[in-house]
Design an enzyme around this catalytic site. Structure first.
Site, PDB file in Angstrom:
ATOM      1  CG  HIS A 119      -4.603  -0.631  -3.283  1.00 54.30           C
ATOM      2  ND1 HIS A 119      -3.549  -1.503  -3.288  1.00 54.30           N
ATOM      3  CD2 HIS A 119      -4.199   0.432  -2.543  1.00 54.30           C
ATOM      4  CE1 HIS A 119      -2.546  -0.997  -2.565  1.00 54.30           C
ATOM      5  NE2 HIS A 119      -2.920   0.191  -2.121  1.00 54.30           N
ATOM      6  CD  GLU A 120      -6.195   3.785  -2.292  1.00 50.95           C
ATOM      7  OE1 GLU A 120      -6.054   3.897  -1.062  1.00 50.95           O
ATOM      8  OE2 GLU A 120      -5.225   3.777  -3.079  1.00 50.95           O
ATOM      9  CG  HIS A 147      -5.052   1.201   2.255  1.00 53.80           C
ATOM     10  ND1 HIS A 147      -4.022   0.716   3.007  1.00 53.80           N
ATOM     11  CD2 HIS A 147      -4.544   1.409   1.007  1.00 53.80           C
ATOM     12  CE1 HIS A 147      -2.930   0.614   2.251  1.00 53.80           C
ATOM     13  NE2 HIS A 147      -3.227   1.030   1.035  1.00 53.80           N
ATOM     14  CD  GLU A 174       0.474  -1.065  -0.122  1.00 55.21           C
ATOM     15  OE1 GLU A 174      -0.002  -0.093   0.505  1.00 55.21           O
ATOM     16  OE2 GLU A 174       0.535  -1.109  -1.376  1.00 55.21           O
TER      17      GLU A 174
END
Lengths: 472, 472
Positions: free
Chosen positions: B235-236, B239, B266
């Site tokens: 997830h990170e 980003h 997101e």
């Protein structure tokens, strides 16, 4: 940190430095300091406010006396010169580096001239003064000369003894995670406040007192020799305890919450690393814990074995790898050469010869090439001239304080053997840390020990240790 | 970071924020922007410079429209309110928190008024606009309403199926160091540049695009469930890939090097976490590497077992623990309530009832107390109102982009099964990242997919997965 971000970080740091410099040197700052200096109630001799103002004046003058053009030139040439030094060291090529050192010396002499030379002083004094306020070349020379001859003599005795202790106790393989746990354990026992700081891993160990309640230490781990990280950590912890002991919570940003000098800072790191950490009582306490945390391999040895092993001494070529006894001789070579360069009695082209001659004379070692000789340190390449002496000043102050501490705290050696460091830490807090920059290093030394700085305590300490370890 | 340093860090951050704000809102900035806006050559419709100036104007207006007194009040009351929220949540005591939320709502409404409400718009639009420029409440409602009813229906089908997949494959104990190695391995394969960023450990995972060439990610490790950290890291990393893809090396500090919105940010994290990371092809590629790095315990299971296990779905009370399918329902509850609070159709005292009714209706769960109900999130306590919808917008954009990506890159699923992510990364770089803030989120979506944002792609994605995993 990510290498691709280096340019961006440099730009940010330079913008911040510019903003800070502009605020520090704003005309209103000078006016405010002058107004305070004209106020007798603030300037009462010996008072805390007077000392605070003395140091504010010093900082302001230092920040305003150099023309911006010279500061920029020093930074620019310094960073180019450092790049050249890297390559020159790799190739062991003095000729390549020499013209850059010439440039840096010219700029550095100009810097010293801007400060104005005190009556009876010399240009080099101004350079030392940046790192060790109030210290002068002649005062350092007076302390270093007896130290040098006595140390050389001690080294000769050690060499003749022919009975070096076994270093086997250090050669047990221990994984970094366990070393990290042990380092944190020792720091906790010594009184480092982990709510107000932390220990991490980097290539080059350092201590950074970021701000109130935030002191960062770093270390590095070698699996094959755990004492490297242990002493690296204890060294940085000594710096860290000083930072934590400064009254930053009330006066952050003011001189009274700042450290006195590099020498005094170094006295704190050297004290914990060498006077505490390499002592027999320390190992008496630490070894059972080390066995528990680091592993049973240590069980073959006792505290005396470790005490002996971590105090072996041998003359070497590289300063950063030198042991406690020989380290100061490396510093003296640099001090003598840089002083002569600044006062004009030595030329850049003569450095290799002068360097090698001194290594032979003081340490008894032959320098095989410039990479392991006069090209080994980064300092000169970016203008850090006058900095080296502070390393030895640190050892000298540590030794002189240590004598006094042991007379003030007669139970200290027994306490250390029990892992009780609270009285020592409190002594340092009260006598050294809490005063910030109220006293200059020499003044503090006299207040604490009743005497001027002298080579004797350090010589006694090193001689006592060498006699124990080498059965002299 | 050391807790004792928090106050000092806060002070430093606030000084920096003040300096940055003063520079951003200086009168010369407004004049310079106006001068550019008067220059037709810069303002050519659709040009990069015109877009850059549009966003500079936006930033300047946002920074100057709020009176300093209101900004200070929001910060002050917000930090007090957050402290009260902490205690109220612990005690599950809505009455304790309610008056503080009232205060924050009053201040937030004033903030919205300062921005000026657009014709046909509502006060809540201005709040969303801070995080999702250009988005409006009615546009979000139009997308969320069909999503909500269809998701609730899907959830009911899953519930009825009665055949949840086994989660045993996730319950192998794996030490953090190995998980860290595996996380870095996956990141490297996906194309995250570790020369321009790094992965570390914190309590709350985050991604911080510090500057050109420096993107920091954090994650956290649970020994007993390695997929938590794996998906947190992916997830990170999503980003982070966005941050690394922005043209910061040339335009850092300008809008054209900035991200579009929280929703688009997101979309990037959710895409790598869910659309890539929870797919069957991903596990086909990843499992052999996982076995090598994490340990042979994983050998009992195959890629399908992992695909099934990481896609189990069950309605729950806590948003941050929700699975991919139910997550958006949590967001909708918050969106509907905060919109009603701002437009005055709901009162603070009615929140618990409205919250619980919606959880029952949308998710089919009974809320036992406010700690696990309307007191669970920190956001409202310090004025983060209008923020929640961006979580679901991210999922919606990700799904709509994902459809397009798979039609542009017909080999993508096969590539993922071979660990080839280069084409995907390049597609994202070209279509999304490199434009910075040139297009607003809605405009970008239309440019890329040819359509307005719709609930259909996300619904299709979630339905397809649920049918596979639950054999519907």
């Amino acid at each position: 940190m990510p290498p691709a971000g280096a340019a961006g970080r440099a730009e940010q740091a330079s913008i911040l430095a510019e903003i800070v410099h502009a605020r520090r040197t704003g005309p209103n700052v000078g006016q405010l300091i002058s107004a305070c200096e004209a106020d007798d109630t603030l300037m009462k001799p010996g008072s805390e406010t007077a000392a605070n103002l003395r140091e504010m004046r010093r900082d302001y003058d230092l920040a305003t006396k150099l023309p911006g053009e010279l500061v920029a030139e020093l930074a620019k040439v310094g960073s180019q010169s450092q790049e050249v030094w890297k390559q020159a060291r790799e190739k062991s090529d003095w000729q390549m580096f020499a013209p850059w050192l010439e440039k840096m010396l010219t700029l550095t002499k100009r810097k010293s001239e801007c400060y104005g030379i005190a009556p009876g002083g010399e240009a080099y004094d101004n350079l030392i003064d940046e790192y060790e306020p109030g210290a002068t070349a002649s005062m350092i020379q007076a302390t270093f000369t007896p130290l040098r001859s006595e140390l050389s003599a001690l080294l000769a005795r050690v060499k003749e003894s022919g009975t070096p202790p076994s270093e086997k106790p250090l050669k047990v393989k221990i994984e970094p995670a366990k070393q990290h746990t042990f380092g944190n354990f020792v720091m906790g026992a010594c009184g480092f406040d982990t709510q107000a700081g932390r220990l991490d891993v980097t290539t080059h160990p350092f201590c950074s007192g970021i701000g109130p309640g935030d002191t960062r230490l770093t270390t590095r781990y070698r699996e094959e020799k755990f004492t490297d990280a242990l002493y690296g950590t204890m060294h940085e912890m000594g710096h860290g305890l000083y930072e934590q002991g400064l009254p930053k919570h009330n006066y952050f940003g003011e001189p009274r919450a700042g450290d006195i000098s590099l020498g005094i800072h170094e006295s704190q790191s050297r004290m914990w690393e060498n006077f505490v950490g390499r002592s027999k009582p320390f190992w008496k306490w630490a070894l059972p814990h080390a066995k528990k945390i680091l592993g049973k391999q240590l069980g073959k040895y006792d505290a005396k074995d470790y005490f002996m092993a971590v105090n072996t001494s041998r003359p070497s070529l590289i300063r950063v790898e030198a042991d406690e006894a020989t380290y100061n001789l490396h510093v003296m070579v640099r001090f003598e050469i840089e002083r002569a360069l600044i006062n004009g009695s030595m030329k850049v082209k003569d450095i290799p010869g002068e360097w090698n001659r001194r290594y032979q004379e003081y340490l008894g070692v032959a320098v095989p090439d410039e990479r392991r000789g006069c090209l080994q340190d980064v300092h000169w390449s970016f203008g850090l001239i006058g900095y080296f002496p502070t390393y030895t000043l640190g050892n000298l102050y540590a030794a002189q304080f240590w004598e006094r501490i042991n007379s003030d705290l007669p139970d200290l050696q027994r306490d250390i053997a029990k892992g009780k460091f609270a009285d020592l830490k409190q002594w340092l807090n009260e006598k050294v840390h809490k005063h910030g920059r109220r006293y200059r290093a020499g003044e503090l030394c006299k207040r604490i020990t009743g005497k001027e700085l002298s080579a004797k305590p350090l010589l006694k300490h090193l001689t006592d240790r060498a006699e124990l370890v080498y059965n002299l």
